[in-house]
Structures are given as structure tokens and as C-alpha cells.
Design a protein around this motif. Structure first.
Motif, PDB file in Angstrom:
ATOM      1  N   ARG A   1      -3.986  -1.255  10.938  1.00  0.00           N
ATOM      2  CA  ARG A   1      -3.119  -1.819   9.902  1.00  0.00           C
ATOM      3  C   ARG A   1      -1.748  -2.227  10.435  1.00  0.00           C
ATOM      4  NH1 ARG A   1      -4.231  -1.193   4.470  1.00  0.00           N
ATOM      5  NH2 ARG A   1      -6.209  -0.149   3.997  1.00  0.00           N
TER       6      ARG A   1
ATOM      7  N   GLU B   1      -3.236   6.469  -6.975  1.00  0.00           N
ATOM      8  CA  GLU B   1      -3.758   5.105  -7.060  1.00  0.00           C
ATOM      9  C   GLU B   1      -3.963   4.686  -8.513  1.00  0.00           C
ATOM     10  OE1 GLU B   1      -6.467   3.056  -3.922  1.00  0.00           O
ATOM     11  OE2 GLU B   1      -7.771   4.103  -5.345  1.00  0.00           O
TER      12      GLU B   1
ATOM     13  N   VAL C   1       0.841  -1.197   0.000  1.00  0.00           N
ATOM     14  CA  VAL C   1       0.000   0.000   0.000  1.00  0.00           C
ATOM     15  C   VAL C   1       0.874   1.244   0.000  1.00  0.00           C
ATOM     16  CG1 VAL C   1      -1.825  -1.207   1.255  1.00  0.00           C
ATOM     17  CG2 VAL C   1      -0.211   0.231   2.515  1.00  0.00           C
TER      18      VAL C   1
ATOM     19  N   ARG D   1      -1.842   0.692  -6.933  1.00  0.00           N
ATOM     20  CA  ARG D   1      -1.684   0.224  -5.550  1.00  0.00           C
ATOM     21  C   ARG D   1      -2.740   0.898  -4.670  1.00  0.00           C
ATOM     22  NH1 ARG D   1       3.767  -1.664  -4.622  1.00  0.00           N
ATOM     23  NH2 ARG D   1       4.612  -2.225  -6.673  1.00  0.00           N
ATOM     24  N   PRO D   2      -3.224   0.193  -3.648  1.00  0.00           N
ATOM     25  CA  PRO D   2      -4.142   0.853  -2.715  1.00  0.00           C
ATOM     26  C   PRO D   2      -3.464   2.038  -2.032  1.00  0.00           C
ATOM     27  CG  PRO D   2      -4.093  -1.529  -2.358  1.00  0.00           C
ATOM     28  CD  PRO D   2      -2.962  -1.217  -3.281  1.00  0.00           C
TER      29      PRO D   2
END
Length: 289
Positions: free
Chosen positions: A216, A159, A141, A164-165
Motif C-alpha cells: 500500500r 468500519e 483508509v 471507511r475501509p
């Protein structure tokens, strides 16, 4: 019979990976305007000291086997030394900056030209963004800062370009105006699906962003306000060595406990312009030398 205390857990084994960086020797460094709370034009600056301190960082990178490319600085653009703002580079593509403040806009085409000349694909931005100052790769990410410099819309642009996130994080303290002043990614490469180690300053973010970071990155290093104030999180890592402010002593101890090797580098003169180690270091990913 009393129970024995559990043995302390051994630090994790960390792996160094050589990196390729872009830097700029600060031969024209000064503070002639103020675009962040660290800059005070009435206070004197010592350009020769700034160059010596910058050289110590450059030498430390090279001594450990990292490759360092240079872009020439230009008189009248004293912030070019902060190359992290010169783009976000991934998979051989450079998403170049569109600066918030007029004082830095002269740098935009210089960075874009350097990338073109060195074989990178260049994407011109539609929205205001300040490169790796606000965009940090963390595993699969991209962490993206908002609130002071980069437009929210640049996160969507990022993005779309890289596929990619992108995780948006809101900064709330004007002293920590870029994401790389309040958060450091310590594991430069991780296996797919693994969670990289990060360090961050909780007080620099709003409640929602803190909650997202906790979700996360539950094992992240949470740095004290004192070490954050010392610009300790404006740090660069190769997965083993963490180049950081010598004044962030608590952070250095936290790093050792996690198996990292702190490499203190004093960039106090460049801090007068609001930048430190990471600000002076742009990672180049994916293009041939």
C-alpha cells in the motif's frame, strides 16, 4: 568518457495544514502501576518535569497556528495525558474507548462527556478499543492495530461507524503495544486516490502486515530499530512539520530528505508511562469549535 552521476532529487514540497487537537495537562502524572513494558512503578517520576515537557509540545503546536483544546486531568487517572487513547474522531463523530486495562477505565466517561459537551456525536463501543492509539487515518483508509490492546472486532465496528475501509495490522513486539508507537502518518490530508506518506518500524509487525504496508505504501519511510526504540514513530505531523523525539536522529534525517521539517520535542518523562508526542495528541476532525 565517464558518465556523470545523476543529480540528487530535490525533496518534495510539503504543505502544512492547521489542525485541531485535544490534549490534557499532566498535573497528576505518575507511574503507579504497570500496563506496558515502559512502566516501572519503583522508578521515581517528576510530575513538574512532565508538565514542563508537555507544555513545550503544547506551545510548539500553538506557535505554528494549531488549535489545542484541553480536557481536565483527574487525580488517580495519571494516564489521561495520553489523550490519543481517548477516542477516534472523524466527520464530527467520536468513537470513544473501551480500555483493555481496569486502571484506565475511569477515563472512558470523561472523554465521552467532553465530546458531548463540545458538539461531537458520540458512539459508545461494543468492543475493546483504545482510540487513536490503534486507529490512524491514512488518506481514504483507517489503519488499525491489533495484537495487544484493541480487539479485532473493533476494526469491523470502526468500519461500520465511519464507512471507511479498515486495514488491520498485527503488532508483535510488546514495547510497541499501540499502532501509534510503530507507525506515523505524515501527510494529514491527501487528494482522493493519492497515497499518503507514512513512516513505520518494520520489526514491530508480523510478516503479513509488513507485506501489506509495502504494497500500500511503497514509498514509506522505514525507520531503524534504534529510532523506533527511541519512540521516534510516536510522532505528530501537520503535513510539513513533524513533531518527534530528539533522540530519533536518523528518522529526523530521513524526514528532511523527504521535505519535512522535524520539530524535536523531549517528552522523556512521559515516556516513563509508555507515551510520547502522538500519545499526548488526539486529532479532532469535523466538528465546530
Amino acid at each position: 568518457m565517464s558518465q556523470m552521476a545523476p543529480a540528487p532529487q530535490a525533496p518534495a514540497q510539503r504543505t502544512m495544514r492547521t489542525r485541531r487537537f485535544l490534549m490534557c495537562r499532566p498535573e497528576h502524572f505518575t507511574v503507579s502501576y504497570s500496563i506496558n513494558p515502559w512502566m516501572h512503578p519503583d522508578d521515581p517520576t517528576d510530575t513538574s518535569l512532565a508538565v514542563r515537557q508537555w507544555q513545550a509540545l503544547y506551545d510548539a503546536y500553538v506557535a505554528l497556528g494549531h488549535e489545542v483544546e484541553l480536557i481536565d486531568d483527574v487525580d488517580g487517572l495519571p494516564d489521561m495525558v495520553y489523550t490519543a487513547n481517548g477516542g477516534f474522531v472523524l466527520d464530527g463523530v467520536a468513537y470513544v474507548p473501551k480500555f483493555r486495562h481496569a486502571e484506565r477505565r475511569g477515563e472512558e466517561e470523561l472523554f465521552a462527556g467532553w465530546f458531548r459537551e463540545h458538539g461531537f456525536g458520540v458512539v459508545e463501543p461494543e468492543f475493546t478499543n483504545e482510540g487513536e492509539g490503534d486507529f490512524l487515518l491514512a488518506g481514504d483508509v483507517i489503519l488499525a492495530g491489533r495484537g495487544f490492546r484493541s480487539d479485532d472486532a473493533s476494526h469491523g465496528e470502526l468500519e461500520r461507524i465511519f464507512g471507511r475501509p479498515v486495514v488491520s495490522l498485527t503488532l508483535t513486539d510488546p514495547r510497541f503495544y499501540h499502532l501509534d508507537t510503530a507507525l506515523a502518518v505524515l501527510d494529514t490530508v491527501v487528494a482522493p486516490g493519492e497515497t499518503p506518506m507514512i513512516a513505520y518500524l518494520p520489526g514491530a509487525f508480523d510478516d503479513a502486515s509488513r507485506a501489506e504496508l509495502e504494497r500500500r505504501f511503497p514509498d514509506a519511510i522505514r525507520v531503524s530499530d534504534a529510532d523506533g526504540d527511541a519512540f521516534g514513530l510516536n510522532a505528530s505531523s501537520d503535513g510539513l512539520h513533524v513533531f518527534c523525539s530528539p533522540r530519533a536522529t536518523g528518522f529526523q534525517e530521513q524526514l528532511r530528505e523527504r521535505g519535512y521539517e522535524p520539530v524535536p520535542i523531549d517528552l522523556s518523562e512521559l515516556l516513563l508511562g509508555g507515551g510520547g508526542i502522538k500519545c499526548c495528541t488526539l486529532e479532532l476532525r469535523g466538528a465546530a469549535s
